[in-house]
Design an enzyme around this catalytic site. Structure first.
Site, PDB file in Angstrom:
ATOM      1  N   LYS A  58      27.677  30.747 -74.051  1.00 29.56           N
ATOM      2  CA  LYS A  58      28.466  30.413 -75.247  1.00 29.56           C
ATOM      3  C   LYS A  58      29.765  31.216 -75.297  1.00 29.56           C
ATOM      4  O   LYS A  58      30.784  30.712 -75.759  1.00 29.56           O
ATOM      5  CB  LYS A  58      27.654  30.641 -76.524  1.00 29.56           C
ATOM      6  N   LYS A 103      25.171  20.122 -78.864  1.00 30.45           N
ATOM      7  CA  LYS A 103      26.008  19.679 -79.984  1.00 30.45           C
ATOM      8  C   LYS A 103      27.447  20.091 -79.794  1.00 30.45           C
ATOM      9  O   LYS A 103      28.347  19.457 -80.304  1.00 30.45           O
ATOM     10  CB  LYS A 103      25.576  20.390 -81.273  1.00 30.45           C
ATOM     11  N   LYS A 157      22.815  21.434 -70.087  1.00 30.15           N
ATOM     12  CA  LYS A 157      21.955  20.903 -71.155  1.00 30.15           C
ATOM     13  C   LYS A 157      22.781  20.077 -72.148  1.00 30.15           C
ATOM     14  O   LYS A 157      23.971  20.360 -72.356  1.00 30.15           O
ATOM     15  CB  LYS A 157      21.197  22.050 -71.816  1.00 30.15           C
TER      16      LYS A 157
HETATM   17  N1  AQP Z   1      19.216  19.792 -74.651  1.00 31.42           N
HETATM   18  C1  AQP Z   1      18.118  20.199 -75.284  1.00 31.42           C
HETATM   19  N2  AQP Z   1      16.902  19.777 -74.868  1.00 31.42           N
HETATM   20  C2  AQP Z   1      15.760  20.177 -75.514  1.00 31.42           C
HETATM   21  N3  AQP Z   1      15.784  21.004 -76.590  1.00 31.42           N
HETATM   22  C3  AQP Z   1      16.985  21.438 -77.044  1.00 31.42           C
HETATM   23  N4  AQP Z   1      17.338  22.236 -78.066  1.00 31.42           N
HETATM   24  C4  AQP Z   1      18.680  22.360 -78.093  1.00 31.42           C
HETATM   25  N5  AQP Z   1      19.235  21.645 -77.102  1.00 31.42           N
HETATM   26  C5  AQP Z   1      18.198  21.056 -76.416  1.00 31.42           C
HETATM   27  C6  AQP Z   1      16.386  22.851 -78.991  1.00 31.42           C
HETATM   28  O1  AQP Z   1      16.771  22.500 -80.312  1.00 31.42           O
HETATM   29  C7  AQP Z   1      16.415  23.569 -81.186  1.00 31.42           C
HETATM   30  C8  AQP Z   1      17.561  23.899 -82.075  1.00 31.42           C
HETATM   31  O2  AQP Z   1      18.661  24.376 -81.345  1.00 31.42           O
HETATM   32  P1  AQP Z   1      19.859  25.073 -82.122  1.00 31.42           P
HETATM   33  O3  AQP Z   1      20.618  24.094 -82.913  1.00 31.42           O
HETATM   34  O4  AQP Z   1      19.358  26.186 -82.925  1.00 31.42           O
HETATM   35  O5  AQP Z   1      20.798  25.688 -81.040  1.00 31.42           O
HETATM   36  P2  AQP Z   1      21.015  25.429 -79.546  1.00 31.42           P
HETATM   37  O6  AQP Z   1      19.778  25.690 -78.771  1.00 31.42           O
HETATM   38  O7  AQP Z   1      22.200  26.248 -79.180  1.00 31.42           O
HETATM   39  O8  AQP Z   1      21.329  23.869 -79.520  1.00 31.42           O
HETATM   40  P3  AQP Z   1      22.656  23.146 -79.157  1.00 31.42           P
HETATM   41  O9  AQP Z   1      22.470  21.687 -79.405  1.00 31.42           O
HETATM   42  O10 AQP Z   1      23.111  23.536 -77.810  1.00 31.42           O
HETATM   43  O11 AQP Z   1      23.661  23.687 -80.240  1.00 31.42           O
HETATM   44  P4  AQP Z   1      25.061  24.356 -80.060  1.00 31.42           P
HETATM   45  O12 AQP Z   1      25.832  23.436 -79.143  1.00 31.42           O
HETATM   46  O13 AQP Z   1      25.603  24.412 -81.472  1.00 31.42           O
HETATM   47  O14 AQP Z   1      24.824  25.686 -79.479  1.00 31.42           O
HETATM   48  C9  AQP Z   1      15.953  24.728 -80.302  1.00 31.42           C
HETATM   49  O15 AQP Z   1      14.540  24.748 -80.285  1.00 31.42           O
HETATM   50  C10 AQP Z   1      16.478  24.367 -78.954  1.00 31.42           C
HETATM   51  O16 AQP Z   1      15.687  24.896 -77.905  1.00 31.42           O
END
Ligand code: AQP
Length: 340
Positions: free
Chosen positions: A116, A203, A200
Site C-alpha cells: 500500500k 477496491k 489481488k
Molecule cells: N481480492 C480478494 N479476495 C478475497 N478476499 C479479499 N478481501 C479483500 N480483497 C480480497 C478480504 O475482504 C475483507 C475486507 O478487506 P478490507 O476492505 O478491510 O481491506 P483490504 O483487504 O485492503 O481490501 P481491498 O479491497 O484491497 O481494499 P483497499 O483497496 O481499500 O485496500 C478482508 O477479509 C480481506 O481479506
C-alpha cells in the site's frame, strides 16, 4: 464468555464500495458462519479507513453503504452483532496498548504495508504502518476465537496471535487473550484482478476494469468479464491443469465460489470448453448473484436513519462485551480502574 463454541470477529473497511473479492473472500463467508454455532461480531472498520485520506462525505456514505451491504448480503443484526468501529472507543484504547506490545521489527515485515505504501513509505500516515496493532485490538477486545478473512489478511491474523502471546507472557497473564485462528476457506480466498491475475482484486486499484464492484449492473459485469484476461486454451478437466494458468484459475475460482461448488465441479462441467463459452456463463452467474444484493443495498440506503440505528444498537451490544475485557486489561497492565 458466551455459550457458543466459537466467537467470530471480522471487519471490512468502508472505502470505495465492495468488490467481488471482498464479497467472496469475506462477506459471503460471514453469512455462512452466521448459520453455524458461533457468536458472530462484524464490524465496519472506519478507524482503519482513515489510515488513507478520506473525504468526510465519502466516509459517511461508505460507512452506511457497507452496512447496507452487510444487511443485503444476509447478515441479520438480531443474530450477529453489526457495528462501526469508531462507535466503540475501547478499540482505540486497546489499539494503543497493543501498539506498545507489538515490535517495530514485526510491523516492518507486513507485506500489505509495503504494497500500500509502495515507493511512498516516508509520506504515508503513521496509522497505515501501525494499523495491524489496531486490527489485533479489534479481535482481542472480544476474546474472539476465529477470524474469517481473505488470504491477504492471513499475515495480520498471525501478527495478532504473536501480539496476544507476547501480552500474555509480558504481563504474566497466562491465557488471558485466547490465541485466535484465521478462517480462510472457500474456493476463492484470494480473488485476483481481472486485468492482471498476479495481483489481488482490490477496491483501490486505479482501474475499474480490474474488479467487479458489488453494485455494478449486469451490462457492466458482462463487459468486464468479456474483457477479463484469459488464455487461448480450453479449460482443463482436472484442477491440476490450472496450475500455471493464473487467469483461468481465477475465473474458475470465482465461478465456484458464486455457485457454491468446488473448482473440480466447475471443471467437470466446463472442461474442454473455451472461454467463449465459459465467460458468458460466468458473467450471467455473477450478474444474477449480485443483482438482488444491489437492489437491497439501494433499498437500505433509502433509510439512512435506520442504518444508523442498527449500528448504534450493535455498538451498544459490542461495548457490553468489550468494556469488561478492557477493564481487565487495565488491571493487568497496572492502570487505575476505568471510569464507569
Ligand atoms: N481480492 C480478494 N479476495 C478475497 N478476499 C479479499 N478481501 C479483500 N480483497 C480480497 C478480504 O475482504 C475483507 C475486507 O478487506 P478490507 O476492505 O478491510 O481491506 P483490504 O483487504 O485492503 O481490501 P481491498 O479491497 O484491497 O481494499 P483497499 O483497496 O481499500 O485496500 C478482508 O477479509 C480481506 O481479506
Amino acid at each position: 464468555m458466551s455459550t457458543h463454541a466459537k466467537r467470530i470477529f471480522s471487519g471490512i473497511q468502508p472505502t470505495n464500495g465492495l468488490t467481488l473479492g471482498n464479497y467472496l473472500g469475506a462477506m459471503k463467508r460471514f453469512v455462512e458462519i452466521q448459520e453455524q454455532d458461533a457468536e458472530a461480531i462484524y464490524c465496519v472498520v472506519d478507524l482503519h479507513a482513515i489510515t488513507q485520506p478520506q473525504k468526510r462525505s465519502d466516509l459517511l456514505h461508505n460507512t452506511r453503504e457497507l452496512t447496507a451491504a452487510y444487511l443485503a448480503s444476509g447478515i441479520d443484526p438480531s443474530r450477529s452483532i453489526l457495528f462501526n468501529q469508531s462507535g466503540v472507543a475501547e478499540h482505540a484504547e486497546l489499539g494503543w496498548i497493543l501498539g506498545c506490545t507489538a515490535r517495530v521489527g514485526w510491523m516492518n515485515r507486513m507485506t500489505q504495508f509495503k504494497d500500500k505504501a509502495g515507493k511512498n513509505a516516508e509520506a504515508v500516515s503513521l496509522g497505515l504502518y501501525s494499523y495491524p496493532a489496531l486490527m489485533a485490538a479489534d479481535i482481542l477486545l472480544y476474546h474472539a476465537t476465529h477470524v474469517p478473512v481473505g488470504d491477504d489478511q492471513k499475515q495480520h491474523v498471525e501478527l495478532t496471535r504473536d501480539i496476544a502471546m507476547k501480552f500474555n507472557n509480558d504481563f504474566d497473564a497466562k491465557d488471558f487473550f485466547p490465541i485466535p485462528e484465521p478462517l480462510i476457506d472457500g474456493p476463492a480466498p484470494r480473488v485476483m484482478s481481472l486485468r492482471d491475475a498476479s495481483k489481488k482484486m482490490s477496491k483501490s486499484d486505479p482501474s475499474d476494469q480490474s474488479r467487479i464492484n458489488i453494485r455494478d449492473d449486469a451490462d457492466t459485469i458482462v463487459k468486464k468479464i468479456k474483457k477479463a484476461t484469459s488464455d487461448a486454451e480450453p479449460l482443463p478437466s482436472e484442477e491440476d491443469g490450472l496450475k500455471d494458468r493464473l487467469a483461468a484459475k481465477n475465473l474458475v475460482s470465482i465461478y465456484a465460489a458464486l455457485a457454491g461448488v468446488s473448482k473440480a465441479d466447475v471443471l467437470a462441467e466446463f472442461g474442454g470448453q473455451g472461454f467463449g463459452v465459459f465467460k458468458p456463463k460466468l458473467a450471467e452467474l455473477a450478474a444474477d448473484s449480485l443483482a438482488p444484493i444491489s437492489t437491497k443495498i439501494a433499498e437500505y440506503m433509502d433509510d439512512p436513519a435506520e442504518i444508523d440505528r442498527i449500528l448504534q444498537d450493535g455498538a451498544a451490544r459490542a461495548r457490553s462485551i468489550a468494556a469488561p475485557i478492557l477493564d481487565q486489561v487495565y488491571d493487568i497492565v497496572g492502570f487505575l480502574p476505568r471510569r464507569k
